[in-house]
Design a protein around this motif. Structure first.
Motif, PDB file in Angstrom:
ATOM      1  N   ILE A   1      -5.453   9.650  -3.906  1.00 46.35           N
ATOM      2  CA  ILE A   1      -6.083   8.371  -4.254  1.00 46.35           C
ATOM      3  C   ILE A   1      -7.542   8.903  -4.770  1.00 46.35           C
ATOM      4  CG2 ILE A   1      -7.185   6.323  -3.498  1.00 46.35           C
ATOM      5  CD1 ILE A   1      -4.739   6.032  -1.635  1.00 46.35           C
TER       6      ILE A   1
ATOM      7  N   PRO B   1       0.844  -1.045   0.228  1.00 43.67           N
ATOM      8  CA  PRO B   1      -0.079   0.149  -0.139  1.00 43.67           C
ATOM      9  C   PRO B   1       0.821   1.177  -0.229  1.00 43.67           C
ATOM     10  CG  PRO B   1      -0.852  -1.667   1.846  1.00 43.67           C
ATOM     11  CD  PRO B   1       0.691  -2.031   1.317  1.00 43.67           C
ATOM     12  N   VAL B   2       0.409   2.176  -0.704  1.00 42.79           N
ATOM     13  CA  VAL B   2       0.949   3.568  -0.604  1.00 42.79           C
ATOM     14  C   VAL B   2       1.035   4.161   0.713  1.00 42.79           C
ATOM     15  CG1 VAL B   2       0.743   3.862  -3.031  1.00 42.79           C
ATOM     16  CG2 VAL B   2      -0.937   4.712  -1.407  1.00 42.79           C
TER      17      VAL B   2
ATOM     18  N   LYS C   1     -11.846  -6.371  -2.528  1.00 45.02           N
ATOM     19  CA  LYS C   1     -10.838  -6.457  -3.582  1.00 45.02           C
ATOM     20  C   LYS C   1     -11.218  -7.179  -4.696  1.00 45.02           C
ATOM     21  CE  LYS C   1      -8.331  -8.463  -0.141  1.00 45.02           C
ATOM     22  NZ  LYS C   1      -7.262  -9.420   0.562  1.00 45.02           N
TER      23      LYS C   1
ATOM     24  N   ALA D   1     -12.124   4.972  -6.445  1.00 43.33           N
ATOM     25  CA  ALA D   1     -11.604   3.809  -5.728  1.00 43.33           C
ATOM     26  C   ALA D   1     -12.729   3.004  -5.233  1.00 43.33           C
ATOM     27  CB  ALA D   1     -10.443   4.428  -4.639  1.00 43.33           C
TER      28      ALA D   1
ATOM     29  N   GLN E   1      -3.213  11.509  -0.296  1.00 44.00           N
ATOM     30  CA  GLN E   1      -2.303  10.488  -1.144  1.00 44.00           C
ATOM     31  C   GLN E   1      -2.831  10.404  -2.551  1.00 44.00           C
ATOM     32  OE1 GLN E   1       0.007   8.796   0.162  1.00 44.00           O
ATOM     33  NE2 GLN E   1      -0.028   9.772   1.915  1.00 44.00           N
TER      34      GLN E   1
ATOM     35  N   PRO F   1      -8.525   1.137  -8.102  1.00 47.87           N
ATOM     36  CA  PRO F   1      -7.755   0.742  -6.759  1.00 47.87           C
ATOM     37  C   PRO F   1      -8.529   0.568  -5.668  1.00 47.87           C
ATOM     38  CG  PRO F   1      -7.857   3.226  -7.336  1.00 47.87           C
ATOM     39  CD  PRO F   1      -8.214   2.483  -8.439  1.00 47.87           C
TER      40      PRO F   1
ATOM     41  N   CYS G   1      -4.594  -7.306   3.902  1.00 47.88           N
ATOM     42  CA  CYS G   1      -3.586  -6.329   3.105  1.00 47.88           C
ATOM     43  C   CYS G   1      -2.928  -7.269   2.023  1.00 47.88           C
ATOM     44  CB  CYS G   1      -2.690  -5.734   3.824  1.00 47.88           C
ATOM     45  SG  CYS G   1      -1.720  -4.592   2.943  1.00 47.88           S
TER      46      CYS G   1
ATOM     47  N   VAL H   1      -9.236   0.399  -1.475  1.00 43.61           N
ATOM     48  CA  VAL H   1      -8.710   0.799  -0.108  1.00 43.61           C
ATOM     49  C   VAL H   1      -9.400  -0.238   0.890  1.00 43.61           C
ATOM     50  CG1 VAL H   1      -8.975   2.575   1.646  1.00 43.61           C
ATOM     51  CG2 VAL H   1      -8.652   3.059  -0.951  1.00 43.61           C
TER      52      VAL H   1
ATOM     53  N   ILE I   1      -4.348  -0.427  -2.266  1.00 38.88           N
ATOM     54  CA  ILE I   1      -3.768   1.003  -2.522  1.00 38.88           C
ATOM     55  C   ILE I   1      -3.426   1.533  -1.223  1.00 38.88           C
ATOM     56  CG2 ILE I   1      -5.435   2.395  -2.884  1.00 38.88           C
ATOM     57  CD1 ILE I   1      -3.443   3.575  -5.349  1.00 38.88           C
ATOM     58  N   ALA I   2      -4.246   1.192  -0.180  1.00 35.85           N
ATOM     59  CA  ALA I   2      -4.248   2.021   1.099  1.00 35.85           C
ATOM     60  C   ALA I   2      -4.945   1.011   2.236  1.00 35.85           C
ATOM     61  CB  ALA I   2      -4.657   3.227   1.265  1.00 35.85           C
TER      62      ALA I   2
ATOM     63  N   THR J   1      -3.106  -5.875  -4.491  1.00 32.20           N
ATOM     64  CA  THR J   1      -2.611  -5.354  -3.407  1.00 32.20           C
ATOM     65  C   THR J   1      -3.477  -4.060  -2.907  1.00 32.20           C
ATOM     66  OG1 THR J   1      -0.384  -6.469  -2.986  1.00 32.20           O
ATOM     67  CG2 THR J   1      -0.989  -4.954  -1.415  1.00 32.20           C
TER      68      THR J   1
END
Length: 353
Positions: free
Chosen positions: A33, A11-12, A103, A89, A31, A112, A126, A114, A147-148, A145
């Motif tokens: 996103i 994740p970022v 997911k 997202a 971020q 993406p 995660c 979260v 992103i956050a 995975t």
């Protein structure tokens, strides 16, 4: 000589703190996103409604999607519902089932994802895998995975203790899973990713040796970090090897053989890990596992979760069939029914002494 590196899928941003949900919009904007707040938020049809009432004023441009259950059908339905609506997202807000559905849906529509966890029941929060029920039982589906990753400790404390304890079992099972991975390397030549193994083992050891309890914020933070690291370890290795060995095969066998009676995932893999350590001759480690599980109120014997010795023996015997091609201590020993029964009797005697 050039310096060679590799990119690690992760994740970022990871935010594990009290009050993290209150600043979800700000975090996503900071971020980059979701600057506009155009989010598709998946929630459960039960406790998710209370979350929606609290957070909707903070996320006025989000759309909310109640999810019926943790099935592949629900994940496909969510993907169909959000497709083509120009979201920034997909947010999975809730427990593991909701996050796994989100997911999968996000991967299906190319957005993406979260992950916003309200409990710490397992290490899939995660991970690059969605565990979804299907017509054949339960399947693992590869996904990007998140992103956050956001974990609000205020909500974790409000969750039933059993959900936190389940995460403890899942985290410490990493140690057994990595021992299986290294066994496969020595016996079959399977490649072990050293970084993934180090990260997964560190995550498990952090929980195994922490003196705190589920009542302590420090312990909850370490547990949350360990579950996140386990997910990243799986992303690095490209599969579930750092977190899934004989311990998970035994748990999957419980799920398949006794679907209406199975306990929580973490409870089952905790027992599986302690027994697997015993099978490989690590009796001190097996006893330590059992002591830690007991201290946190987790089961250490199958009868603690309502299964007889015969049912446990049957699950262990069936376990290798749940992950064809995966080599663990179970495949290595290839025990007969009577040998499993004898090994279990010795295990039960050892951890009771």
């Amino acid at each position: 000589m050039p310096v060679l590196t590799r990119l690690i899928p992760s994740p970022v941003v990871v935010d594990i703190s009290s009050g993290a949900l209150d600043d979800l919009a700000g975090l996503l904007a900071d971020q980059r996103i979701s600057n506009a707040g155009r989010l598709s938020i998946a929630i459960s049809r039960g406790s998710g409604q209370a979350l929606r009432e609290r957070l909707a004023p903070l996320l006025p441009d989000a759309d909310w999607y109640p999810v019926a259950d943790g099935t592949i059908d629900s994940a496909v339905q969510l993907a169909d519902d959000i497709k083509g609506k120009r979201y920034d997202a997909v947010v999975g807000l809730g427990g593991g089932k909701i996050i796994d559905v989100a997911k999968y849906a996000a991967a299906r529509v190319g957005l993406p994802m979260v992950a916003v966890a309200t409990n710490l029941a397992h290490d899939g929060l995660c991970s690059p895998v969605s565990i979804l029920d299907n017509d054949n039982g339960r399947g693992s589906y590869g996904v990007p995975t998140p992103i956050a990753m956001v974990i609000d400790l205020d909500y974790v404390r409000e969750a039933p203790d059993r959900f936190v304890r389940s995460g403890i079992g899942d985290a410490i099972s990493n140690i057994s899973a990595i021992a299986d991975w290294e066994l496969s390397r020595d016996v079959t030549g399977e490649k072990v990713d050293g970084l993934a193994a180090a990260m997964g083992r560190t995550a498990g050891e952090a929980v195994l040796h922490h003196p705190g309890t589920v009542a302590d914020d420090e312990f909850l933070t370490v547990l949350a970090e360990s579950l996140v690291l386990s997910g990243i370890a799986m992303s690095i290795s490209g599969d579930s090897r750092p977190s899934s060995g004989a311990c998970h095969e035994i748990s999957h066998a419980f799920d398949l053989l006794y679907p209406k009676r199975a306990a929580s995932h973490g409870e089952q893999v905790g027992i599986g890990a302690a027994f697997a350590m015993h099978l490989r001759g690590a009796r001190d480690a097996s006893g330590h596992f059992a002591d830690v599980l007991r201290r946190h109120g987790l089961p250490v014997l199958p009868d603690d979760i309502g299964f007889s010795t015969d049912e446990f023996v049957k699950a262990v015997e069936y376990a290798p069939q749940t992950r064809p091609g995966r080599f663990t201590i179970l495949e290595h020993l290839d025990l007969t029914t009577d040998q499993i029964r004898d090994a279990y009797a010795d295990y039960a005697k050892t951890i009771r002494s």
